[in-house]
Design an enzyme around this catalytic site. Structure first.
Site, PDB file in Angstrom:
ATOM      1  N   ARG A  18     -31.903   7.222  15.474  1.00  0.00           N
ATOM      2  CA  ARG A  18     -31.915   5.981  15.091  1.00  0.00           C
ATOM      3  C   ARG A  18     -32.208   4.933  16.128  1.00  0.00           C
ATOM      4  O   ARG A  18     -31.478   5.505  17.169  1.00  0.00           O
ATOM      5  CB  ARG A  18     -30.946   5.501  14.036  1.00  0.00           C
ATOM      6  CG  ARG A  18     -30.587   6.378  12.950  1.00  0.00           C
ATOM      7  CD  ARG A  18     -29.452   5.817  12.228  1.00  0.00           C
ATOM      8  NE  ARG A  18     -29.233   6.612  11.107  1.00  0.00           N
ATOM      9  CZ  ARG A  18     -28.433   7.715  10.754  1.00  0.00           C
ATOM     10  NH1 ARG A  18     -27.901   8.055  11.755  1.00  0.00           N
ATOM     11  NH2 ARG A  18     -28.161   8.233   9.539  1.00  0.00           N
ATOM     12  N   LYS A  49     -24.070   6.509  12.244  1.00  0.00           N
ATOM     13  CA  LYS A  49     -23.233   5.688  11.196  1.00  0.00           C
ATOM     14  C   LYS A  49     -21.838   5.858  10.883  1.00  0.00           C
ATOM     15  O   LYS A  49     -21.322   7.220  10.828  1.00  0.00           O
ATOM     16  CB  LYS A  49     -23.956   5.573   9.940  1.00  0.00           C
ATOM     17  CG  LYS A  49     -25.747   4.871   9.793  1.00  0.00           C
ATOM     18  CD  LYS A  49     -26.033   4.851   8.938  1.00  0.00           C
ATOM     19  CE  LYS A  49     -27.490   4.066   8.821  1.00  0.00           C
ATOM     20  NZ  LYS A  49     -28.275   4.017   7.288  1.00  0.00           N
ATOM     21  N   ARG A  69     -38.598   8.975  14.204  1.00  0.00           N
ATOM     22  CA  ARG A  69     -37.662   9.579  13.707  1.00  0.00           C
ATOM     23  C   ARG A  69     -38.251  10.388  12.408  1.00  0.00           C
ATOM     24  O   ARG A  69     -37.929  11.526  12.036  1.00  0.00           O
ATOM     25  CB  ARG A  69     -36.396   8.746  12.963  1.00  0.00           C
ATOM     26  CG  ARG A  69     -35.132   9.284  12.239  1.00  0.00           C
ATOM     27  CD  ARG A  69     -34.063   8.140  12.232  1.00  0.00           C
ATOM     28  NE  ARG A  69     -33.153   8.408  11.202  1.00  0.00           N
ATOM     29  CZ  ARG A  69     -32.162   9.535  11.239  1.00  0.00           C
ATOM     30  NH1 ARG A  69     -31.692   9.909  12.116  1.00  0.00           N
ATOM     31  NH2 ARG A  69     -31.269   9.591  10.266  1.00  0.00           N
ATOM     32  N   HIS A 102     -27.466  12.822   8.260  1.00  0.00           N
ATOM     33  CA  HIS A 102     -27.451  12.342   6.984  1.00  0.00           C
ATOM     34  C   HIS A 102     -26.366  13.099   6.274  1.00  0.00           C
ATOM     35  O   HIS A 102     -25.930  14.251   6.270  1.00  0.00           O
ATOM     36  CB  HIS A 102     -28.765  12.848   5.973  1.00  0.00           C
ATOM     37  CG  HIS A 102     -29.872  12.077   6.330  1.00  0.00           C
ATOM     38  ND1 HIS A 102     -31.188  12.494   6.234  1.00  0.00           N
ATOM     39  CD2 HIS A 102     -30.086  10.817   7.012  1.00  0.00           C
ATOM     40  CE1 HIS A 102     -31.769  11.457   6.610  1.00  0.00           C
ATOM     41  NE2 HIS A 102     -31.326  10.656   7.045  1.00  0.00           N
ATOM     42  N   TYR A 152     -36.196  11.474   2.491  1.00  0.00           N
ATOM     43  CA  TYR A 152     -37.107  11.383   3.781  1.00  0.00           C
ATOM     44  C   TYR A 152     -38.287  11.948   4.134  1.00  0.00           C
ATOM     45  O   TYR A 152     -39.069  11.483   4.675  1.00  0.00           O
ATOM     46  CB  TYR A 152     -35.990  11.633   5.032  1.00  0.00           C
ATOM     47  CG  TYR A 152     -35.766  10.728   6.039  1.00  0.00           C
ATOM     48  CD1 TYR A 152     -36.539  10.946   7.206  1.00  0.00           C
ATOM     49  CD2 TYR A 152     -34.836   9.808   6.051  1.00  0.00           C
ATOM     50  CE1 TYR A 152     -36.503  10.015   8.487  1.00  0.00           C
ATOM     51  CE2 TYR A 152     -34.648   9.068   7.289  1.00  0.00           C
ATOM     52  CZ  TYR A 152     -35.496   9.087   8.383  1.00  0.00           C
ATOM     53  OH  TYR A 152     -35.200   8.271   9.378  1.00  0.00           O
TER      54      TYR A 152
END
Length: 298
Positions: free
Chosen positions: A148, A172, A247, A270, A279
């Site tokens: 990312r 994240k 990505r 993920h 995705y």
């Protein structure tokens, strides 16, 4: 309980208990702020504890005139999460969004680039400039590791484990993962560090940050977007290209060449395999080839 108090407590919950990033917390609370603004503008005086599904429906009807179905769906999801939190904290017994129907939206397949298109974009970089060497290293890292944009700009020199062939990525919710990095990309990063970065006057606090701007500080997300946008225009691809496109392409090319979804899920960071499945935009010819190769009744 006021809306502002509830919102403040919710933000702390998202940050501390759920471990979400600042961007994710902001996204969740923005949906609640829209509801608060609607109540204020319409002089509806009702607390988070007592708001009804009827009022929520009025709000959704109001925003449906301003935003598309995808945005409506996201706002409803954000509100549902907020009221679930209030139930969790025993402020409410029910969720006023429970009966809301989420607008039907089509599945948006991610844009992707062919390998030749990625090579074409990278070939537009002016390597005669210090920024050019940095940009090549950045784009190669984006594509090689499927990062990312925030993960790219926060990458540290101490996160590079080249002898082992990995980099440590902080994703994240500050969750760390190790992603393989190929020899070619390692070479471009090493050139940037030894020939370009060493001559930059690094500002305090950014000594370990890998990719720096001319002022010796961390690059911004917007700067990376601008760099890629300009290179894509030069390449005359006729496509909208962003850091996330690299990505998408990383994941798609791995899948097309036989990588399994679980491995791709781990490398992308993920939490759910479902996210990884969405995705991917797998064409039918690839699925057919998988069955022909692996099913016992060929």
């Amino acid at each position: 309980m006021t809306w502002q108090n509830a919102l403040h407590d919710y933000q702390l919950y998202l940050k501390i208990e759920r471990g979400l990033s600042a961007n994710s917390v902001q996204s969740y609370t923005r949906d609640v702020e829209k509801l608060i603004l609607f109540l204020e503008e319409n002089e509806i005086k009702i607390s988070p504890k007592n708001i009804t599904d009827e009022t929520i429906q009025q709000f959704i009807y109001h925003i449906s005139k301003e935003v598309n179905a995808r945005s409506q769906s996201r706002i409803i999801s954000g509100l549902r999460s907020f009221f679930d939190y209030l139930i969790f904290e025993n402020y409410r017994k029910d969720n006023p969004t429970a009966i809301l129907e989420t607008p039907k939206i089509g599945r948006k397949l991610p844009d992707t680039l062919a390998i030749e298109e990625i090579d074409l974009i990278i070939s537009q970089i002016d390597l005669s400039t210090p920024e050019g060497e940095r940009n090549r290293a950045m784009l190669e890292t984006l594509y090689s590791c499927g990062l990312r944009v925030t993960e790219l700009i926060t990458l540290q020199i101490s996160d590079l484990f080249f002898p082992e062939g990995f980099i440590k990525v902080t994703g994240k919710g500050d969750k760390e993962r190790f992603v393989p990095i190929n020899i070619e990309t390692q070479k471009f990063i090493a050139i940037y560090i030894k020939q370009i970065r060493v001559h930059i006057n690094v500002k305090k606090g950014f000594e370990d940050t890998l990719f720096l701007n001319r002022r010796g500080k961390q690059l911004s997300r917007n700067m990376v977007f601008m760099i890629i946008k300009e290179l894509a225009l030069k390449a005359e691809l006729g496509k909208t290209v962003s850091p996330h496109t690299f990505r998408h392409s990383f994941a798609t090319h791995l899948l097309e060449n036989g990588a399994d979804l679980r491995s791709i899920q781990q490398m992308l960071g993920h939490e759910s395999i479902t996210t990884t499945e969405i995705y991917m935009h797998v064409d039918k010819s690839f699925l057919k080839a998988v069955v022909e190769k692996y099913h016992p009744r060929k």
